[in-house]
Design an enzyme around this catalytic site. Structure first.
Site, PDB file in Angstrom:
ATOM      1  N   HIS A 127     108.377  26.891  42.322  1.00 22.92           N
ATOM      2  CA  HIS A 127     108.726  26.442  40.964  1.00 22.92           C
ATOM      3  C   HIS A 127     109.550  27.534  40.259  1.00 22.92           C
ATOM      4  CE1 HIS A 127     108.001  24.504  36.987  1.00 22.92           C
ATOM      5  NE2 HIS A 127     108.031  25.759  36.567  1.00 22.92           N
ATOM      6  N   GLU A 128     109.061  28.758  40.323  1.00 21.23           N
ATOM      7  CA  GLU A 128     109.744  29.857  39.613  1.00 21.23           C
ATOM      8  C   GLU A 128     111.107  30.153  40.230  1.00 21.23           C
ATOM      9  OE1 GLU A 128     108.734  30.656  36.840  1.00 21.23           O
ATOM     10  OE2 GLU A 128     106.766  29.741  36.994  1.00 21.23           O
ATOM     11  N   HIS A 154     101.053  27.686  26.587  1.00 21.24           N
ATOM     12  CA  HIS A 154     102.266  27.236  25.894  1.00 21.24           C
ATOM     13  C   HIS A 154     102.081  27.056  24.386  1.00 21.24           C
ATOM     14  CE1 HIS A 154     102.594  26.433  30.142  1.00 21.24           C
ATOM     15  NE2 HIS A 154     103.901  26.384  30.025  1.00 21.24           N
ATOM     16  N   TYR A 175     117.811  16.187  23.248  1.00 23.43           N
ATOM     17  CA  TYR A 175     117.900  15.359  24.463  1.00 23.43           C
ATOM     18  C   TYR A 175     119.080  14.397  24.488  1.00 23.43           C
ATOM     19  CZ  TYR A 175     113.380  17.412  25.405  1.00 23.43           C
ATOM     20  OH  TYR A 175     112.381  18.324  25.631  1.00 23.43           O
ATOM     21  N   HIS A 207     113.801  28.005  38.986  1.00 25.90           N
ATOM     22  CA  HIS A 207     114.407  28.452  37.717  1.00 25.90           C
ATOM     23  C   HIS A 207     115.504  29.486  38.001  1.00 25.90           C
ATOM     24  CE1 HIS A 207     111.733  26.437  34.934  1.00 25.90           C
ATOM     25  NE2 HIS A 207     110.651  27.062  35.343  1.00 25.90           N
ATOM     26  N   GLU A 256     112.574  22.575  34.768  1.00 27.70           N
ATOM     27  CA  GLU A 256     111.215  22.585  35.315  1.00 27.70           C
ATOM     28  C   GLU A 256     111.088  21.788  36.611  1.00 27.70           C
ATOM     29  OE1 GLU A 256     109.205  24.618  34.192  1.00 27.70           O
ATOM     30  OE2 GLU A 256     110.218  25.103  32.307  1.00 27.70           O
ATOM     31  N   ARG A 287     108.894  18.942  28.380  1.00 27.66           N
ATOM     32  CA  ARG A 287     109.728  19.269  29.540  1.00 27.66           C
ATOM     33  C   ARG A 287     108.975  19.092  30.855  1.00 27.66           C
ATOM     34  NH1 ARG A 287     110.738  25.554  28.170  1.00 27.66           N
ATOM     35  NH2 ARG A 287     111.558  24.509  26.335  1.00 27.66           N
ATOM     36  N   TYR A 288     107.682  19.394  30.861  1.00 22.34           N
ATOM     37  CA  TYR A 288     106.933  19.312  32.125  1.00 22.34           C
ATOM     38  C   TYR A 288     106.622  17.866  32.484  1.00 22.34           C
ATOM     39  CZ  TYR A 288     106.402  24.295  31.262  1.00 22.34           C
ATOM     40  OH  TYR A 288     106.646  25.619  30.993  1.00 22.34           O
ATOM     41  N   HIS A 316     100.848  34.549  32.935  1.00 18.52           N
ATOM     42  CA  HIS A 316     101.379  33.196  33.158  1.00 18.52           C
ATOM     43  C   HIS A 316     102.763  33.294  33.812  1.00 18.52           C
ATOM     44  CE1 HIS A 316     101.433  28.856  32.560  1.00 18.52           C
ATOM     45  NE2 HIS A 316     102.740  29.025  32.440  1.00 18.52           N
ATOM     46  N   ALA A 317     102.954  32.589  34.923  1.00 12.63           N
ATOM     47  CA  ALA A 317     104.175  32.735  35.726  1.00 12.63           C
ATOM     48  C   ALA A 317     105.419  32.362  34.928  1.00 12.63           C
ATOM     49  CB  ALA A 317     104.075  31.856  36.965  1.00 12.63           C
TER      50      ALA A 317
HETATM   51  O1  X8Z Z   1     104.153  26.808  32.838  1.00  7.53           O
HETATM   52  C1  X8Z Z   1     104.459  26.364  33.921  1.00  7.53           C
HETATM   53  C2  X8Z Z   1     105.245  27.233  34.897  1.00  7.53           C
HETATM   54  C3  X8Z Z   1     106.159  28.154  34.217  1.00  7.53           C
HETATM   55  S1  X8Z Z   1     107.479  27.348  33.447  1.00  7.53           S
HETATM   56  C4  X8Z Z   1     104.293  28.037  35.730  1.00  7.53           C
HETATM   57  N1  X8Z Z   1     104.051  25.131  34.293  1.00  7.53           N
HETATM   58  C5  X8Z Z   1     103.256  24.288  33.415  1.00  7.53           C
HETATM   59  C6  X8Z Z   1     101.879  24.860  33.214  1.00  7.53           C
HETATM   60  O2  X8Z Z   1     101.475  25.743  33.984  1.00  7.53           O
HETATM   61  O3  X8Z Z   1     101.182  24.424  32.307  1.00  7.53           O
HETATM   62  C7  X8Z Z   1     104.375  24.468  35.544  1.00  7.53           C
HETATM   63  C8  X8Z Z   1     103.629  23.166  35.514  1.00  7.53           C
HETATM   64  C9  X8Z Z   1     103.179  22.960  34.104  1.00  7.53           C
HETATM   65 ZN    ZN Z   2     108.758  26.475  34.809  1.00  4.37          ZN
END
Ligand code: X8Z
Ligand code: ZN
Length: 614
Positions: free
Chosen positions: A383-384, A511, A222, A387, A411, A520-521, A353-354
């Site tokens: 959101h996607e 994750h 960072y 990216h 993000e 990051r989120y 998972h997207a």
């Molecule tokens: O994982 C994601 C995206 C893909 S980078 C769908 N997000 C986090 C989650 O779902 O836990 C977006 C918000 C937080």
């Molecule tokens: Zn994302």
């Protein structure tokens, strides 16, 4: 590592015959010289070679990953592990060489490239080839367990993650919610031993690179000393925490009214199965339960609007694309439409998972998502695409600068657009006839806060847990217990059923098995409000900020694009200032956005004489 070994590696790894200008004969000659007489390495040449080599390997590893995530089998698992192993081994060698090089005569750009080489890895492998292979296999296996995870409500009714999430969002039956909540977490039990081993091996890799543990490596990305990063996060959290506490208090009170004291005790943490989401991370789905009573019907339901207007998975994505083109961004390439995954396949296992992908580091951008036709996924689509638009914007940067200013920026971009999907925009695209009057504002803000504010402590606690796992403060014997302690501490939620160390609840969150850092989120949820505020100003918008939309604003688009094109060529404060005029991350924009809601929540909590906190 000795100088001798060090040089040997440079010549064998950076000079692959597949790269232009790198003939095998040359490779042999260099290697021979290195064996006899170590030469000083030319750092410029090292960077050039490393950059080319990493670019090539990342494309191979990316394609293997894509195939695996779209088609989980033993064979694709073997191939993705192999490609991942090769990529990680290279990245580790380059990181270690980059750290050993004398950078004093290099330009700022070259020094930054060395810095990128040092911090490019998420889970570094140990030097021992068998350990490196094992680490790659563990990652693949963990990902596969998550992707293939099912919970069977009955013998012939086995549901995937997106299907179970729909129940969590729509059911109001606490017993059913509890069953699904608990059922999904069964998939994570077999992950525990694998995760434990993964932590140990990656820590060994991190140590060899000069970090105390993997957590320190993650915190070093960072543009500030690693030990300052947690303080930066804490400071942001302290800024926004009072708003979260007001929201928590209000929501618990309303849930208590709805479900009663037995299900929702008035002073305890909120049971995690009642918040409309498998992980209690975004609470928007329970809006109907907690909506303001004084203005019934003032708002609208995005899922209903999409369904009433006949949107399907593809037209939802097309509509999202139109938002970006309205701001002046180029349309998505044909290949995006041909190669993306939009609908959950019924005939094979995929990772639902997207995610957004850039397969060739240029134009081959795609998303992979099991879209559900609802408002939540309409937001996730934006959101996607954020990216993908970012990836395409920095495609002309050198490979080592292809990335976002920091990972929170990546993000945040699509979410900035999602913040623009309010009534103003919905009217423009014909989903509503007229904008709801000002009396709907609190409801609109509350709906937004249930997702964006509720998320903040969740966004923070995941890596608090992982950092402590990597540092050894949390040991496998208390993985689950410490997870719930942090959930309670930050979010004020609790497990609805007793948990033991036979469970591995962290593994039920994508994750963790996928090893995606999570701070990051949290950052993105702060940054998106800073970007949104600045871009609304650029668009010339005047009025309450939560009603702003940057749809159709070429000016806002140009400003945004200008930052996206920078990739990670500059430290993130510069990128941030290019949009906001200020180099600091700050929760103030978020607080401004929700200021009327905060006031309202405090009034409600006071009027109902609620005792807040947990
Ligand atoms: O994982 C994601 C995206 C893909 S980078 C769908 N997000 C986090 C989650 O779902 O836990 C977006 C918000 C937080
Ligand atoms: Zn994302």
């Amino acid at each position: 590592m000795t100088v001798h070994q060090h040089l040997k590696w440079i010549f064998s790894a950076t000079c692959l015959a597949v790269l232009p200008g790198c003939a095998p004969a040359e490779q042999t000659a260099h290697a021979a010289v290195a064996e006899i007489q170590p030469l000083a390495i030319d750092p410029k040449r090292f960077i050039e070679n490393a950059e080319k080599d990493m670019e090539h390997s990342s494309e191979i590893a990316g394609r293997a990953k894509w195939i695996y995530a779209n088609f989980i089998t033993e064979d694709t698992a073997a191939l993705v592990s192999e490609a991942g192993r090769i990529y990680t081994e290279k990245a580790v060698r380059y990181a270690s060489d980059a750290a050993a090089l004398d950078n004093s005569k290099l330009s700022t750009v070259e020094q930054r490239k060395l810095e990128m080489l040092k911090r490019a890895i998420t889970l570094p492998s140990p030097a021992d080839p068998s350990k490196s292979q094992r680490l790659a296999n563990l990652g693949t296996e963990l990902n596969g367990l998550y992707g293939k995870g099912r919970f069977c409500l009955s013998q012939d009714n086995c549901l995937s993650q997106p299907q179970l999430s729909s129940i969590m969002a729509n059911s109001r039956d606490p017993e059913q919610l509890k069953q699904v909540w608990q059922g999904w977490r069964e998939i994570a039990k077999p992950m525990r031993a694998l995760f434990t081993e993964q932590v140990q091996l990656a820590n060994e890799g991190a140590l060899a690179l000069g970090y105390n543990d993997v957590g320190e490596l993650w915190r070093s990305k960072y543009d500030m000393p690693a030990q300052q990063f947690p303080q930066q996060l804490d400071a942001l959290w302290e800024e926004v925490k009072p708003l979260y506490e007001s929201l928590h208090c209000y929501v618990r009170g309303e849930l208590n009214q709805n479900y009663g004291d037995n299900v929702v005790p008035p002073r305890s943490p909120i049971p995690a199965h009642l918040l409309g989401n498998m992980w209690a991370q975004q609470w928007g789905a329970i809006y109907p339960i907690v909506a303001p009573k004084e203005t019934p019907g003032a708002d609208y339901d995005l899922t209903e609007l999409l369904n009433a207007n006949g949107y399907d998975e593809i037209t939802m994505v097309q509509q999202a694309e139109r938002f970006f083109t309205s701001m002046g961004f180029e349309p998505l390439p044909q290949t995006f439409w041909q190669r993306s995954l939009f609908v959950e396949p019924q005939d094979r296992h995929v990772v639902c998972h997207a995610s957004a992908w850039d397969l060739d580091n240029k134009d081959d951008i795609r998303i992979k998502m099991c879209i559900r036709k609802n408002g939540e996924d309409f937001n996730v689509i934006h959101h996607e695409l954020g990216h993908n638009i970012y990836q395409r914007a920095y495609k002309d940067q050198p490979f080592l600068f292809k990335g976002s200013a920091n990972d929170g920026f990546h993000e945040a971009i699509g979410d900035v657009i999602s913040l623009s999907l309010g009534p103003n925009y919905l009217k423009q695209i014909g989903l509503i006839d007229k904008q709801p009057s000002a009396e709907a504002d609190i409801g609109l803000l509350l709906r937004q806060a249930l997702d964006k504010v509720a998320f903040l402590p969740f966004g923070l606690m995941i890596d608090q847990w992982r950092w402590q796992v990597f540092s050894g403060e949390i040991t496998p014997e208390n993985y689950n217990q410490s997870w719930w302690q942090l959930r309670q501490h930050y979010q004020g939620v609790m497990a609805p059923v007793a948990r033991t160390e036979a469970d591995f609840d962290p593994g039920a969150k994508y994750h963790i098995p996928a090893s995606v850092p999570y701070s990051r989120y949290f950052l993105a949820h702060i940054l998106q409000f800073q970007f949104f505020q600045a871009l609304c100003k650029e668009a010339g918008y005047e009025g309450p900020i939560h009603r702003c939309s940057i749809y159709n604003s070429k000016k806002a688009g140009a400003k945004l694009n200008n930052m996206l094109e920078m990739g990670l060529s500059e430290p993130w404060p510069k990128a941030l200032a290019s949009i906001t005029g200020n180099e600091q991350m700050s929760g103030q924009a978020l607080l401004n956005y929700f200021a009327p809601l905060q006031q309202w929540l405090d009034l409600q909590n006071e009027a109902a004489d609620r005792q807040c906190g947990w």
